[in-house]
Write a protein that holds these residues in place. Structure first.
Motif, PDB file in Angstrom:
ATOM      1  N   ILE A 107     -61.375 -88.503  35.576  1.00  0.00           N
ATOM      2  CA  ILE A 107     -60.164 -88.608  34.775  1.00  0.00           C
ATOM      3  C   ILE A 107     -60.474 -88.378  33.299  1.00  0.00           C
ATOM      4  N   ARG A 108     -59.464 -87.894  32.591  1.00  0.00           N
ATOM      5  CA  ARG A 108     -59.564 -87.655  31.154  1.00  0.00           C
ATOM      6  C   ARG A 108     -58.185 -87.882  30.546  1.00  0.00           C
ATOM      7  N   PRO A 109     -58.108 -88.099  29.237  1.00  0.00           N
ATOM      8  CA  PRO A 109     -56.800 -88.347  28.610  1.00  0.00           C
ATOM      9  C   PRO A 109     -55.851 -87.176  28.797  1.00  0.00           C
ATOM     10  N   GLY A 110     -54.566 -87.492  28.850  1.00  0.00           N
ATOM     11  CA  GLY A 110     -53.549 -86.462  28.955  1.00  0.00           C
ATOM     12  C   GLY A 110     -53.304 -85.765  27.628  1.00  0.00           C
ATOM     13  N   ASP A 111     -52.382 -84.839  27.643  1.00  0.00           N
ATOM     14  CA  ASP A 111     -52.067 -84.002  26.481  1.00  0.00           C
ATOM     15  C   ASP A 111     -50.806 -84.533  25.806  1.00  0.00           C
ATOM     16  N   ASP A 164     -49.212 -83.266  23.410  1.00  0.00           N
ATOM     17  CA  ASP A 164     -48.242 -82.181  23.195  1.00  0.00           C
ATOM     18  C   ASP A 164     -47.337 -82.027  24.423  1.00  0.00           C
ATOM     19  N   ALA A 165     -47.915 -82.229  25.613  1.00  0.00           N
ATOM     20  CA  ALA A 165     -47.104 -82.177  26.834  1.00  0.00           C
ATOM     21  C   ALA A 165     -46.106 -83.328  26.865  1.00  0.00           C
ATOM     22  N   TYR A 166     -46.502 -84.476  26.334  1.00  0.00           N
ATOM     23  CA  TYR A 166     -45.578 -85.615  26.273  1.00  0.00           C
ATOM     24  C   TYR A 166     -44.440 -85.324  25.295  1.00  0.00           C
ATOM     25  N   ARG A 167     -44.770 -84.681  24.198  1.00  0.00           N
ATOM     26  CA  ARG A 167     -43.706 -84.327  23.238  1.00  0.00           C
ATOM     27  C   ARG A 167     -42.730 -83.338  23.864  1.00  0.00           C
ATOM     28  N   GLN A 168     -43.268 -82.406  24.645  1.00  0.00           N
ATOM     29  CA  GLN A 168     -42.386 -81.447  25.324  1.00  0.00           C
ATOM     30  C   GLN A 168     -41.493 -82.159  26.330  1.00  0.00           C
ATOM     31  N   ALA A 169     -42.042 -83.140  27.038  1.00  0.00           N
ATOM     32  CA  ALA A 169     -41.240 -83.912  27.984  1.00  0.00           C
ATOM     33  C   ALA A 169     -40.130 -84.664  27.252  1.00  0.00           C
ATOM     34  N   HIS A 170     -40.441 -85.187  26.075  1.00  0.00           N
ATOM     35  CA  HIS A 170     -39.408 -85.863  25.285  1.00  0.00           C
ATOM     36  C   HIS A 170     -38.317 -84.883  24.875  1.00  0.00           C
ATOM     37  N   ARG A 171     -38.715 -83.655  24.510  1.00  0.00           N
ATOM     38  CA  ARG A 171     -37.708 -82.657  24.148  1.00  0.00           C
ATOM     39  C   ARG A 171     -36.832 -82.315  25.345  1.00  0.00           C
ATOM     40  N   SER A 172     -37.442 -82.223  26.515  1.00  0.00           N
ATOM     41  CA  SER A 172     -36.667 -81.933  27.725  1.00  0.00           C
ATOM     42  C   SER A 172     -35.694 -83.064  28.029  1.00  0.00           C
ATOM     43  N   LEU A 173     -36.150 -84.306  27.893  1.00  0.00           N
ATOM     44  CA  LEU A 173     -35.266 -85.452  28.102  1.00  0.00           C
ATOM     45  C   LEU A 173     -34.143 -85.460  27.078  1.00  0.00           C
ATOM     46  N   ASN A 174     -34.482 -85.107  25.862  1.00  0.00           N
ATOM     47  CA  ASN A 174     -33.481 -85.076  24.794  1.00  0.00           C
ATOM     48  C   ASN A 174     -32.369 -84.082  25.115  1.00  0.00           C
ATOM     49  N   ALA A 175     -32.739 -82.958  25.725  1.00  0.00           N
ATOM     50  CA  ALA A 175     -31.747 -81.937  26.078  1.00  0.00           C
ATOM     51  C   ALA A 175     -30.869 -82.401  27.231  1.00  0.00           C
ATOM     52  N   VAL A 176     -31.457 -83.159  28.161  1.00  0.00           N
ATOM     53  CA  VAL A 176     -30.695 -83.634  29.317  1.00  0.00           C
ATOM     54  C   VAL A 176     -29.772 -84.779  28.931  1.00  0.00           C
ATOM     55  N   LEU A 177     -30.259 -85.679  28.079  1.00  0.00           N
ATOM     56  CA  LEU A 177     -29.490 -86.866  27.684  1.00  0.00           C
ATOM     57  C   LEU A 177     -28.998 -86.702  26.252  1.00  0.00           C
ATOM     58  N   ASP A 178     -28.165 -85.707  26.025  1.00  0.00           N
ATOM     59  CA  ASP A 178     -27.684 -85.479  24.669  1.00  0.00           C
ATOM     60  C   ASP A 178     -26.665 -86.540  24.275  1.00  0.00           C
ATOM     61  N   GLY A 179     -26.462 -86.683  22.979  1.00  0.00           N
ATOM     62  CA  GLY A 179     -25.515 -87.684  22.501  1.00  0.00           C
ATOM     63  C   GLY A 179     -26.054 -88.419  21.292  1.00  0.00           C
ATOM     64  N   SER A 231     -41.180 -85.797  34.312  1.00  0.00           N
ATOM     65  CA  SER A 231     -42.392 -85.560  35.102  1.00  0.00           C
ATOM     66  C   SER A 231     -43.590 -85.199  34.225  1.00  0.00           C
ATOM     67  N   GLY A 232     -43.329 -84.698  33.026  1.00  0.00           N
ATOM     68  CA  GLY A 232     -44.412 -84.373  32.102  1.00  0.00           C
ATOM     69  C   GLY A 232     -45.121 -85.589  31.542  1.00  0.00           C
ATOM     70  N   LEU A 233     -44.609 -86.776  31.840  1.00  0.00           N
ATOM     71  CA  LEU A 233     -45.210 -88.020  31.349  1.00  0.00           C
ATOM     72  C   LEU A 233     -46.076 -88.690  32.415  1.00  0.00           C
ATOM     73  N   LEU A 234     -46.414 -87.946  33.467  1.00  0.00           N
ATOM     74  CA  LEU A 234     -47.129 -88.518  34.600  1.00  0.00           C
ATOM     75  C   LEU A 234     -48.410 -89.239  34.194  1.00  0.00           C
ATOM     76  N   THR A 235     -49.166 -88.658  33.260  1.00  0.00           N
ATOM     77  CA  THR A 235     -50.496 -89.205  32.960  1.00  0.00           C
ATOM     78  C   THR A 235     -50.496 -90.317  31.916  1.00  0.00           C
ATOM     79  N   VAL A 236     -49.351 -90.688  31.382  1.00  0.00           N
ATOM     80  CA  VAL A 236     -49.326 -91.704  30.327  1.00  0.00           C
ATOM     81  C   VAL A 236     -49.928 -93.024  30.804  1.00  0.00           C
ATOM     82  N   ARG A 237     -49.592 -93.450  32.020  1.00  0.00           N
ATOM     83  CA  ARG A 237     -50.120 -94.726  32.525  1.00  0.00           C
ATOM     84  C   ARG A 237     -51.631 -94.669  32.705  1.00  0.00           C
TER      85      ARG A 237
END
Length: 416
Positions: free
Chosen positions: A106-110, A112-127, A302-308
């Motif tokens: 195992i190694r730390p996640g990326d 930048d991938a977490y930031r992209q996942a946040h952007r994707s969530l932001n687009a889905v849950l607008d408001g 799903s891009g946040l899989l490795t955070v835990r």
């Protein structure tokens, strides 16, 4: 040492380690006399158990066991040896501990991938409001009232059971009983009782969401842990005499295989459209959810899989303070502090400290293996192999590499 003696010695070793670590033996459905004999003997020192694991590994190559069984036992004896070393107080780095248990590095996640996942969530849950606030509102609206939890679980279990029985044969007498519990470090747990019976405990201390509940039920029961236990008991143990499959030990490669497969249970049983499917099942109980939105939120997250897993590395590899780990989980998973502290409770538990890897790397490995199936091979038949065969992570990794190489060669040939 003949094959039967070697397998019996492996079972005894697992049971003896279980005397030293509460919860280490997740289930044992083999000879009750063997379990009683171990219970009645003096507890052995961890160093002696580690020596025994090494001795059995040396005996394996000369045994008349089939290669697949040798590979399974070698991987598990290596994991048991590591557990014994840890109990003996020998230094083992966290990354090496995980590797010895689960055959993955195992190694730390990326981030930048977490930031992209946040952007994707932001687009889905607008408001209006921050992303964390909007996601919190979505989760609050999606929550199952505690008094409705048992009924919702039963309804989803029944619907999934019907689907799984159509896909994969199950013993007629199999049954799952559900129990709502409290004060546990996990959200759900399958206790396989033998005789094709399971008791699944659901932790009511955690808020359960309608969009997560079908994943939980699929994971623990159909087509996850319960289904796997039943099919391996009926096939590998009863028909083929693979007695080593009658014991399930924590912190071994079979855990990574089982958790990865179980986490993809809803993907196998229902697939795309699971949100609308869940909406219909729970709608019959008067529970209202937006299934299509739920599916979009999960895909974005799903891009946040490795955070835990990052949190586990922070805690055990880098020596971070628990409060810092909580802050890390809150930041990237966008969960409230109470939920993050429950996660850290699981990560800090001596038995479960490495276990988060089984969900993270297990999902990645099993999904990759399911995706590189041969032309004409269905997802159902591929998943059935996971339920029926004594596969270990290194064998899946090898098959994934071979499958990707074949796809690359085929693509290149078609291009030319």
């Amino acid at each position: 040492m003949d094959a039967n003696e070697l397998v019996r010695a492996y079972l005894v070793l697992g049971l003896r380690l279980g005397r030293l670590v509460s919860g280490f033996v997740d289930s044992f459905t083999g000879d009750p006399a063997l379990s009683r004999a171990v219970d009645n003997e003096p507890r052995l020192h961890p160093r002696a158990l580690g020596d025994h694991a090494r001795l059995l590994r040396r005996e394996l190559p000369g045994s008349d066991l089939a290669d697949q069984r040798k590979q399974f036992l070698d991987a598990h004896l290596r994991a048991l040896e590591c557990t014994a070393r840890k109990l003996d107080g020998q230094p083992v780095s966290f990354v090496d501990e995980v590797h010895q248990y689960f055959q993955v590095r195992i190694r730390p996640g990326d981030e930048d991938a977490y930031r992209q996942a946040h952007r994707s969530l932001n687009a889905v849950l607008d408001g209006p409001g921050t992303l964390a606030e909007r996601l919190g509102d979505f989760r609050a609206d999606d929550e199952v009232p505690r008094r409705r939890l048992q009924g919702a679980v039963q309804a989803l279990s029944s619907a999934l059971r019907d689907r799984v029985r159509q896909k994969y044969a199950l013993p007629e007498q199999e049954i799952v009983e559900y129990q709502v519990v409290t004060n546990k470090p996990w959200s759900g747990f399958n206790y396989y009782l033998g005789g094709y019976r399971s008791r699944v405990a659901i932790n009511a201390d955690l808020s359960h969401r309608m969009s997560n509940l079908p994943h939980l039920v699929a994971h623990e029961s159909y087509p996850g842990h319960h289904t796997e236990h039943c099919r391996k008991a009926a096939g590998l143990v009863a028909k083929r005499g693979h007695a080593e499959q009658s014991i399930f030990l924590i912190n071994t490669p079979q855990c990574l295989m089982a958790e990865g497969m179980a986490d993809l249970g809803l993907h196998a049983a229902v697939g795309p459209g699971w949100g609308r499917w869940t909406e219909e099942v729970l709608g019959d109980l008067g529970l209202r959810m937006d299934g299509e939105l739920s599916e979009k939120v999960e895909a974005a997250a799903s891009g946040l899989l490795t955070v835990r897993q990052d949190a586990a590395l922070l805690l055990h590899d880098r020596g971070a303070d628990q409060d810092d780990v909580v802050a890390y989980l809150c930041r990237w998973l966008l969960v409230p502090e109470a939920r993050a502290r429950q996660m850290v409770r699981f990560l800090a538990d001596p038995l479960w400290r490495a276990y988060t890897t089984t969900y993270v790397e297990g999902v990645r490995l099993v999904r990759a293996w399911l995706d590189v199936r041969a032309p004409g091979e269905s997802l159902d038949s591929r998943y059935l192999r996971l339920l029926d065969e004594p596969l270990v992570p290194v064998s899946l990794e090898s098959q994934v590499r071979d499958g990707l190489s074949w796809l690359a060669r085929n693509t290149q040939e078609n291009a030319t």
